[in-house]
Design a protein around this motif. Structure first.
Motif, short mmCIF file in Angstrom:
data_model
loop_
_atom_site.label_atom_id
_atom_site.label_comp_id
_atom_site.label_asym_id
_atom_site.label_seq_id
_atom_site.Cartn_x
_atom_site.Cartn_y
_atom_site.Cartn_z
N HIS A 15 2.45 0.34 0.24
CA HIS A 15 1.16 -0.08 0.78
C HIS A 15 1.54 -1.00 1.93
N ASN B 12 -7.40 -1.90 3.02
CA ASN B 12 -7.32 -0.44 3.02
C ASN B 12 -5.89 0.02 2.73
N GLU C 84 1.62 5.04 9.17
CA GLU C 84 0.30 5.58 8.79
C GLU C 84 -0.84 4.57 8.86
N VAL C 85 -0.53 3.30 9.03
CA VAL C 85 -1.60 2.28 9.00
C VAL C 85 -2.53 2.49 10.20
N SER D 54 -2.62 2.19 3.08
CA SER D 54 -1.86 3.17 3.87
C SER D 54 -0.43 2.99 3.43
N ARG D 55 0.39 4.04 3.61
CA ARG D 55 1.77 3.99 3.10
C ARG D 55 2.60 2.93 3.81
#
Ligand code: AMP
Ligand code: ZN
Length: 136
Positions: A98, A46, A53-54, A48-49
């Motif tokens: 990521h 997935n 944010e994860v 996320s930045r």
């Protein structure tokens, strides 16, 4: 999948990588610019930045995958230790946005050194910063 994210493209098989370990939630592949022999990156599938944010589940899966990879490095590469490193935002050296964990095998004779020499905290310094961090 985020547009223009190189690691999303790797996870989707659209960009080649030397993948060494994968499961439903994560992928591990060799870093193009290894700090030591065997340096790999673990990513959640997935997007996320970064750490801010994860999703916690993705973080848990990535941490567990890093442990599995570290054990594999010890067995297969005969390394003497492992560093797990995360960079969150450019101030902390993040260059690919990521979330990923670096899993870096360490060897007794490798040339890696800490870029700073930590100094002991002054009087009250720890208490003051801990006050800022404590509580709700
Ligand atoms: P960071 O500075 O923590 O964001 O680390 C990003 C890492 O990704 C760097 O160590 C790069 O060498 C590595 N990297 C960038 N693009 C690729 C790629 N296509 N395949 C493998 N590693 C990559
Ligand atoms: Zn992505």
């Amino acid at each position: 999948m985020a547009e223009d994210c190189i690691f999303c493209k790797i996870a989707a098989g659209e960009v080649p990588s030397e993948t060494v370990q994968e499961d439903e939630h994560t992928l591990a592949f060799m870093d193009l610019n290894p700090w030591t022999r065997g340096h790999a990156l673990v990513i959640p599938r997935n997007h996320s930045r970064n750490l801010y944010e994860v999703a916690e589940d993705d973080l848990r899966h990535a941490a567990a995958a890093s442990k599995r990879l570290a054990l594999r490095m010890r067995e297969r590469l005969d390394c003497d230790g492992v560093n797990v490193l995360n960079a969150c935002e450019p101030a902390a050296w993040q260059t690919v946005f990521h979330f990923h964990l670096h899993v870096i095998p360490r060897y007794d004779d490798d040339p890696l050194q800490l870029p700073i020499r930590p100094r002991q905290a002054g009087p009250d310094e720890l208490a003051r910063v801990a006050d800022q961090l404590r509580g709700g």
